[in-house]
Design a protein around this motif. Structure first.
Motif, PDB file in Angstrom:
ATOM      1  N   TYR A   1       5.500  17.820 -34.570  1.00 33.35           N
ATOM      2  CA  TYR A   1       6.292  18.982 -34.960  1.00 33.35           C
ATOM      3  C   TYR A   1       6.220  20.079 -33.902  1.00 33.35           C
ATOM      4  CZ  TYR A   1       6.631  16.897 -39.620  1.00 33.35           C
ATOM      5  OH  TYR A   1       6.881  16.062 -40.677  1.00 33.35           O
ATOM      6  N   GLU A   2       5.050  20.277 -33.336  1.00 31.13           N
ATOM      7  CA  GLU A   2       4.924  21.293 -32.292  1.00 31.13           C
ATOM      8  C   GLU A   2       5.712  20.905 -31.047  1.00 31.13           C
ATOM      9  OE1 GLU A   2       0.844  22.387 -31.604  1.00 31.13           O
ATOM     10  OE2 GLU A   2       0.666  23.322 -33.581  1.00 31.13           O
TER      11      GLU A   2
ATOM     12  N   VAL B   1       9.122  25.942 -40.758  1.00 33.60           N
ATOM     13  CA  VAL B   1       9.813  26.462 -39.577  1.00 33.60           C
ATOM     14  C   VAL B   1      10.927  25.512 -39.151  1.00 33.60           C
ATOM     15  CG1 VAL B   1       9.548  26.996 -37.116  1.00 33.60           C
ATOM     16  CG2 VAL B   1       7.891  27.869 -38.773  1.00 33.60           C
ATOM     17  N   LEU B   2      10.631  24.234 -39.104  1.00 30.00           N
ATOM     18  CA  LEU B   2      11.652  23.270 -38.680  1.00 30.00           C
ATOM     19  C   LEU B   2      12.835  23.232 -39.646  1.00 30.00           C
ATOM     20  CD1 LEU B   2       9.384  20.413 -37.325  1.00 30.00           C
ATOM     21  CD2 LEU B   2      10.972  21.836 -36.008  1.00 30.00           C
TER      22      LEU B   2
ATOM     23  N   TYR C   1       0.517  27.298 -30.877  1.00 29.89           N
ATOM     24  CA  TYR C   1       0.532  25.857 -30.665  1.00 29.89           C
ATOM     25  C   TYR C   1      -0.909  25.405 -30.436  1.00 29.89           C
ATOM     26  CZ  TYR C   1       5.578  26.210 -30.196  1.00 29.89           C
ATOM     27  OH  TYR C   1       6.906  26.442 -30.432  1.00 29.89           O
TER      28      TYR C   1
ATOM     29  N   HIS D   1      12.911  25.116 -27.540  1.00 33.31           N
ATOM     30  CA  HIS D   1      12.931  26.159 -26.515  1.00 33.31           C
ATOM     31  C   HIS D   1      13.644  25.650 -25.260  1.00 33.31           C
ATOM     32  CE1 HIS D   1      10.416  28.727 -28.895  1.00 33.31           C
ATOM     33  NE2 HIS D   1       9.467  27.819 -28.944  1.00 33.31           N
TER      34      HIS D   1
ATOM     35  N   ARG E   1       4.637  24.241 -40.162  1.00 35.64           N
ATOM     36  CA  ARG E   1       5.564  23.638 -39.206  1.00 35.64           C
ATOM     37  C   ARG E   1       6.786  23.033 -39.896  1.00 35.64           C
ATOM     38  NH1 ARG E   1       1.628  25.498 -37.421  1.00 35.64           N
ATOM     39  NH2 ARG E   1       0.987  25.636 -35.267  1.00 35.64           N
TER      40      ARG E   1
ATOM     41  N   THR F   1       8.393  19.124 -31.072  1.00 35.48           N
ATOM     42  CA  THR F   1       9.788  19.334 -31.464  1.00 35.48           C
ATOM     43  C   THR F   1      10.158  20.807 -31.281  1.00 35.48           C
ATOM     44  OG1 THR F   1       9.676  17.511 -33.043  1.00 35.48           O
ATOM     45  CG2 THR F   1      11.460  19.101 -33.342  1.00 35.48           C
ATOM     46  N   MET F   2       9.256  21.700 -31.707  1.00 29.09           N
ATOM     47  CA  MET F   2       9.516  23.127 -31.538  1.00 29.09           C
ATOM     48  C   MET F   2       9.606  23.510 -30.058  1.00 29.09           C
ATOM     49  SD  MET F   2       9.944  24.391 -34.496  1.00 29.09           S
ATOM     50  CE  MET F   2      10.019  26.069 -33.933  1.00 29.09           C
ATOM     51  N   LYS F   3       8.727  22.932 -29.241  1.00 24.50           N
ATOM     52  CA  LYS F   3       8.781  23.202 -27.800  1.00 24.50           C
ATOM     53  C   LYS F   3      10.102  22.692 -27.220  1.00 24.50           C
ATOM     54  CE  LYS F   3       3.781  23.066 -27.178  1.00 24.50           C
ATOM     55  NZ  LYS F   3       2.643  22.271 -26.681  1.00 24.50           N
TER      56      LYS F   3
ATOM     57  N   THR G   1      19.172  29.040 -31.958  1.00 22.41           N
ATOM     58  CA  THR G   1      17.829  28.445 -32.015  1.00 22.41           C
ATOM     59  C   THR G   1      16.736  29.487 -32.203  1.00 22.41           C
ATOM     60  OG1 THR G   1      17.648  28.517 -29.611  1.00 22.41           O
ATOM     61  CG2 THR G   1      18.439  26.447 -30.591  1.00 22.41           C
TER      62      THR G   1
ATOM     63  N   SER H   1       9.046  30.926 -37.145  1.00 22.64           N
ATOM     64  CA  SER H   1       8.353  30.849 -35.868  1.00 22.64           C
ATOM     65  C   SER H   1       6.917  30.396 -36.089  1.00 22.64           C
ATOM     66  CB  SER H   1       8.370  32.200 -35.151  1.00 22.64           C
ATOM     67  OG  SER H   1       7.666  33.158 -35.902  1.00 22.64           O
TER      68      SER H   1
END
Length: 146
Positions: free
Chosen positions: A133-134, A63-64, A39, A141, A60, A136-138, A75, A35
């Protein structure tokens, strides 16, 4: 004196039972360390030193790598194979353990490479990669909400 020893022994035994892991419990598909704490915006990243940016970049990537291979299964951390209907048998446990070991080895090599090479990267490219990358993380969600 004997009562102190007995009391201490009982306490240590009870504590060890409380902290021991259940070997039969299914392992989480996604690591609990997968996690991002925060951000960042473009202006905030531009105000950071390159060393701080390198740490964000490495975090990041880690995490990915811990999430992306599993998005068809889960996820978020905490979901086990049992939760999604996969039998918690010896073969599946062995497969999960092998995957964790492989991911750990891959991340060790990748992080070592990044720590050696990224100091030579352009700061603007580093910022763009962190934002990518951020995002991508969003998106993960949003993927979870489908």
């Amino acid at each position: 004196m004997k009562t102190k020893i007995i009391f201490l022994s009982v306490f240590l035994f009870t504590a060890s039972l409380g902290f021991s892991q259940n070997k039969n419990a299914p392992r989480s598909i996604i690591s609990s360390s997968a996690s991002i704490k925060k951000y960042h915006g473009l202006d905030e990243l531009r105000g950071m030193q390159k060393g701080e940016l390198l740490e964000l970049y490495v975090e990041r990537i880690q995490v990915l790598v811990k999430i992306l291979p599993y998005i068809a299964l889960a996820t978020k951390p905490g979901v086990t194979i049992t939760d999604i209907g996969i039998p918690n048998n010896a073969e599946n446990k062995k497969s999960m353990e092998a995957q964790v070991e492989g991911t750990t080895a891959f991340l060790a090599l990748t992080v070592d490479f990044q720590r050696r090479m990224l100091p030579y990267s352009d700061k603007d490219n580093l910022i763009a990669a962190i934002l990518f990358y951020e995002n991508t993380m969003k998106s993960l969600h949003e993927f979870n909400e489908l």
